[in-house]
Design an enzyme around this catalytic site. Structure first.
Site, mmCIF file in Angstrom:
data_model
loop_
_atom_site.group_PDB
_atom_site.id
_atom_site.type_symbol
_atom_site.label_atom_id
_atom_site.label_comp_id
_atom_site.label_asym_id
_atom_site.label_seq_id
_atom_site.Cartn_x
_atom_site.Cartn_y
_atom_site.Cartn_z
ATOM 1 N N SER A 1 47.934 25.845 24.866
ATOM 2 C CA SER A 1 48.394 25.183 26.087
ATOM 3 C C SER A 1 49.504 26.025 26.707
ATOM 4 O O SER A 1 50.435 26.428 26.001
ATOM 5 C CB SER A 1 48.919 23.780 25.776
ATOM 6 O OG SER A 1 47.903 22.966 25.240
ATOM 7 N N ASN B 1 52.317 25.684 28.002
ATOM 8 C CA ASN B 1 53.533 24.894 28.232
ATOM 9 C C ASN B 1 54.706 25.425 27.422
ATOM 10 O O ASN B 1 55.685 24.718 27.199
ATOM 11 C CB ASN B 1 53.278 23.417 27.913
ATOM 12 C CG ASN B 1 52.762 23.215 26.494
ATOM 13 O OD1 ASN B 1 52.833 24.112 25.661
ATOM 14 N ND2 ASN B 1 52.231 22.039 26.212
ATOM 15 N N SER C 1 56.633 24.916 15.632
ATOM 16 C CA SER C 1 56.264 24.281 16.891
ATOM 17 C C SER C 1 57.170 24.779 18.006
ATOM 18 O O SER C 1 58.286 25.240 17.763
ATOM 19 C CB SER C 1 56.358 22.751 16.789
ATOM 20 O OG SER C 1 57.709 22.346 16.660
ATOM 21 N N LYS C 2 56.658 24.665 19.227
ATOM 22 C CA LYS C 2 57.458 25.034 20.393
ATOM 23 C C LYS C 2 58.661 24.114 20.515
ATOM 24 O O LYS C 2 59.781 24.552 20.802
ATOM 25 C CB LYS C 2 56.604 24.943 21.659
ATOM 26 C CG LYS C 2 55.388 25.838 21.681
ATOM 27 C CD LYS C 2 54.501 25.520 22.885
ATOM 28 C CE LYS C 2 53.205 26.287 22.851
ATOM 29 N NZ LYS C 2 52.279 25.906 23.942
ATOM 30 N N SER C 3 58.421 22.805 20.308
ATOM 31 C CA SER C 3 59.485 21.823 20.504
ATOM 32 C C SER C 3 60.629 21.998 19.523
ATOM 33 O O SER C 3 61.764 21.636 19.813
ATOM 34 C CB SER C 3 58.917 20.398 20.400
ATOM 35 O OG SER C 3 58.326 20.193 19.126
#
Length: 300
Positions: free
Chosen positions: A8, A10, A260-262
């Protein structure tokens, strides 16, 4: 053999993404097949062109550019709408109007009597039966513009396909011998198929995209292993041929959690700026430099 990497746009890619992309590319090339890229940009609010450009730059740097022009989900909304219309017409999907807050309160109330069931990811199952509202009332609210999501009627869907569902899971590595895995989609309850801000959920979009691209081997992280039961059910309902699956190990940080990106996992672009080379990335991930599909299954 057709494999795909489906990020994705994002955020920036990290080592976990690199592992999945490399395993897919290595498997395709070892089998004399093709490696495809799908940009999962259906969440238009969070998708950004600079992140998509970064994905292509990272793959170029890793020397695994796709063999075809990337597919973008945002260009295939009609495909998902047609699938949703089929499921609704068959009585297998319905609009649900409860807010997330209402759902949370209902789960808390039910937890008082006994622990409310959770899905394989640990999230509470949707707590309202479809019969709580008549189809006529649901149609009225929908026509009046009330916000809603479309949910799969899991009981009806399972009854519709009848018998046992299973999928083929490649063992050991992506090109290993497949073994049959029993699918238990009912464990997920009435999953969401579409929202106002997303014309298709991951569950629906991924099975439609894989079928449209004729993906033969879906190679993805172990965190999606149990969700394959829902995907196998949707494939059966929509008459789609299932691919062979392989769920690879996850890349985790020092805290043991999946990158993870977050959570701020270091991006590939940052590692590149520090002077790392593609070979360093492969060594860091315990992947052979020659592109072999054999890789340690024990490291997480």
């Amino acid at each position: 053999m057709l494999c795909r990497f489906a990020p994705s746009p994002n955020g920036h890619l990290h080592l976990g993404h690199a592992f999945s992309a490399l395993v897919n590319a290595d498997a395709a090339r070892a089998a004399g097949g093709r490696f495809l890229l799908r940009i999962e940009d259906i969440d238009i609010a969070r998708s950004r062109p600079e992140f998509e450009a970064g994905i292509l730059e990272d793959l170029r740097w890793l020397e695994i550019l796709p063999d075809e022009t990337p597919r973008r989900q945002s260009r295939h909304v009609r495909l998902y709408a047609a699938a949703l219309a089929r499921l609704e017409a068959a009585g297998l999907a319905y609009p649900a109007f409860e807010s997330r807050a209402e759902i949370a309160r209902a789960v808390i109330a039910r937890d008082i009597a006994a622990p409310w069931p959770r899905d394989p990811d640990g999230m509470p199952l949707y707590p309202f039966p479809r019969t709580a509202l008549s189809d006529k009332e649901r149609a009225r609210r929908r026509s009046e513009g009330a916000p809603f999501v479309l949910r799969l009627d899991m009981d009806r869907a399972v009854a519709e396909v009848g018998g046992d569902l299973s999928w083929q899971e490649a063992q050991g590595d992506p090109l290993g011998p497949p073994a049959s895995v029993m699918a238990t989609p009912a464990a997920w309850g009435d999953v969401v198929l579409a929202r106002r801000d997303a014309p298709a959920s991951y569950h629906l979009a991924v099975v439609m995209d894989d079928a449209e691209q004729a993906i033969s081997h879906v190679i993805r992280g172990a965190d999606l292993f149990h969700a394959t039961a829902v995907h196998r059910l949707l494939q059966a309902l929509l008459g789609l041929s299932p691919p062979i699956y392989h769920h690879h190990r996850l890349i985790r940080g020092a805290d043991g959690r999946k990158l993870s990106k977050s959570a701020g996992a270091p991006s590939l672009s940052a590692l590149r700026a520090e002077g790392l080379l593609p070979g360093d990335i492969r060594r860091c991930l315990d992947l052979p430099a020659g592109g072999s599909t054999s890789y340690p299954a024990s490291r997480t």
